[in-house]
Design a protein around this motif. Sequence first.
Motif, PDB file in Angstrom:
ATOM      1  N   ARG A   1      -4.527  -4.879  -7.519  1.00  0.00           N
ATOM      2  CA  ARG A   1      -5.206  -3.783  -7.696  1.00  0.00           C
ATOM      3  C   ARG A   1      -5.927  -3.757  -9.246  1.00  0.00           C
ATOM      4  O   ARG A   1      -6.001  -4.249 -10.270  1.00  0.00           O
ATOM      5  CB  ARG A   1      -3.660  -3.106  -8.011  1.00  0.00           C
TER       6      ARG A   1
ATOM      7  N   SER B   1      -5.275  -4.185 -13.009  1.00  0.00           N
ATOM      8  CA  SER B   1      -3.538  -4.853 -12.832  1.00  0.00           C
ATOM      9  C   SER B   1      -2.497  -3.816 -12.551  1.00  0.00           C
ATOM     10  O   SER B   1      -1.251  -3.796 -13.068  1.00  0.00           O
ATOM     11  CB  SER B   1      -3.595  -5.735 -12.972  1.00  0.00           C
ATOM     12  N   SER B   2      -2.610  -2.366 -12.254  1.00  0.00           N
ATOM     13  CA  SER B   2      -1.813  -1.311 -12.260  1.00  0.00           C
ATOM     14  C   SER B   2      -1.753  -0.637 -10.814  1.00  0.00           C
ATOM     15  O   SER B   2      -2.887  -0.553 -10.519  1.00  0.00           O
ATOM     16  CB  SER B   2      -2.209  -0.406 -13.569  1.00  0.00           C
ATOM     17  N   TYR B   3      -0.596   0.048 -10.537  1.00  0.00           N
ATOM     18  CA  TYR B   3      -0.066   0.262  -9.529  1.00  0.00           C
ATOM     19  C   TYR B   3      -0.701   2.003  -9.400  1.00  0.00           C
ATOM     20  O   TYR B   3      -0.714   3.121  -8.668  1.00  0.00           O
ATOM     21  CB  TYR B   3       1.058   0.840  -9.376  1.00  0.00           C
TER      22      TYR B   3
ATOM     23  N   ASP C   1      -5.547   3.051   1.208  1.00  0.00           N
ATOM     24  CA  ASP C   1      -5.112   1.563   0.400  1.00  0.00           C
ATOM     25  C   ASP C   1      -4.762   0.682   1.380  1.00  0.00           C
ATOM     26  O   ASP C   1      -5.320  -0.414   1.752  1.00  0.00           O
ATOM     27  CB  ASP C   1      -3.931   1.951  -0.631  1.00  0.00           C
TER      28      ASP C   1
ATOM     29  N   THR D   1       0.621  -5.126  -7.985  1.00  0.00           N
ATOM     30  CA  THR D   1      -0.251  -5.256  -8.544  1.00  0.00           C
ATOM     31  C   THR D   1      -1.272  -6.452  -8.991  1.00  0.00           C
ATOM     32  O   THR D   1      -2.892  -5.580  -9.711  1.00  0.00           O
ATOM     33  CB  THR D   1       0.264  -5.231 -10.414  1.00  0.00           C
TER      34      THR D   1
ATOM     35  N   ALA E   1       0.708  -0.746   0.216  1.00  0.00           N
ATOM     36  CA  ALA E   1       0.234   0.026   0.420  1.00  0.00           C
ATOM     37  C   ALA E   1       0.517   1.009  -0.192  1.00  0.00           C
ATOM     38  O   ALA E   1       2.176   1.576   0.770  1.00  0.00           O
ATOM     39  CB  ALA E   1      -1.023   0.271   1.442  1.00  0.00           C
TER      40      ALA E   1
ATOM     41  N   HIS F   1      -3.877   2.373  -9.990  1.00  0.00           N
ATOM     42  CA  HIS F   1      -5.114   2.112  -9.524  1.00  0.00           C
ATOM     43  C   HIS F   1      -4.854   1.757  -7.865  1.00  0.00           C
ATOM     44  O   HIS F   1      -4.230   1.586  -7.766  1.00  0.00           O
ATOM     45  CB  HIS F   1      -5.679   1.361 -10.494  1.00  0.00           C
ATOM     46  N   GLN F   2      -6.210   2.156  -7.198  1.00  0.00           N
ATOM     47  CA  GLN F   2      -6.474   1.408  -6.222  1.00  0.00           C
ATOM     48  C   GLN F   2      -6.615   0.346  -5.956  1.00  0.00           C
ATOM     49  O   GLN F   2      -6.828  -0.521  -6.707  1.00  0.00           O
ATOM     50  CB  GLN F   2      -7.325   2.753  -5.140  1.00  0.00           C
ATOM     51  N   ILE F   3      -6.519  -0.598  -4.510  1.00  0.00           N
ATOM     52  CA  ILE F   3      -6.275  -1.575  -4.622  1.00  0.00           C
ATOM     53  C   ILE F   3      -7.919  -2.309  -4.356  1.00  0.00           C
ATOM     54  O   ILE F   3      -8.645  -1.692  -4.028  1.00  0.00           O
ATOM     55  CB  ILE F   3      -5.917  -2.340  -2.992  1.00  0.00           C
ATOM     56  N   ASP F   4      -8.335  -3.511  -4.941  1.00  0.00           N
ATOM     57  CA  ASP F   4      -9.619  -3.801  -5.627  1.00  0.00           C
ATOM     58  C   ASP F   4      -9.678  -5.216  -4.559  1.00  0.00           C
ATOM     59  O   ASP F   4      -9.341  -5.494  -4.415  1.00  0.00           O
ATOM     60  CB  ASP F   4      -9.110  -4.540  -6.959  1.00  0.00           C
TER      61      ASP F   4
END
Length: 228
Positions: A205, A208-210, A12, A202, A7, A212-215
């Motif tokens: 997220r 799958s990208s930094y 996050d 990732t 995080a 964007h925030q955690i899913d």
Amino acid sequence: MFIEVIADTLSDALIAQEAGAGRIELVTGLAEGGLTPGYAVIERVCKELKIPVNVMIRPHSRGFCYSEEDIEIMIEDISICKKLGAAGVVFGVLTSDHKIHNEHLNRLIHAADGLDITFHRAFDETDDQFAALEVIKEYPQISRILTSGGQSSAADASERLKRLHELTADIHLKIMAGAGLSIDNIKAFLDEAPVTEVHFGTGVRFQSSYDHQIDPERVRKIIKIIGA
């Protein structure tokens, strides 16, 4: 099975905790492989989370071979992390010829007395991982090594990670697999390399990208798959 999630913001960290992560690796500079976050972020995250927060101690992204000034700064960062309530710290130090730097490691470990310690993916840049493992094994203060087995994705190094895990199975040191793990490959990976700790960036997220925030749903699905 234990799951650690990267995080770089309070939001996050809270999302990861709520979704069931067991520990946070708190960093900034995700695009640079992770750097030491600002002190206000460390303080706030450690204050608001109930799960352990381990803080990245890395003053710059120019490799893992550090100057005397760098080490002094890292020692001060560790001291401040203690005061701000961190559960642990994450660092790794190498010589110019890609071996573990014992003198620097001793100094950082001494500074981190009382904190949980992870030796991070500097391990993946050593010239001989098995020789590096023998060095790190001599430090009972180090709880784990975060590694991808020397590959860009841990999923491509299951054989190496299985062997590293076997070599640490009966001692204080754990192998935590990280980099490139996701919902799609985690089950097959663990079938091949039965490590007890896994680390996600990732892979949990959105997109799958930094960027964007955690899913939280991805975190929950992974926990369900691995039985964490």
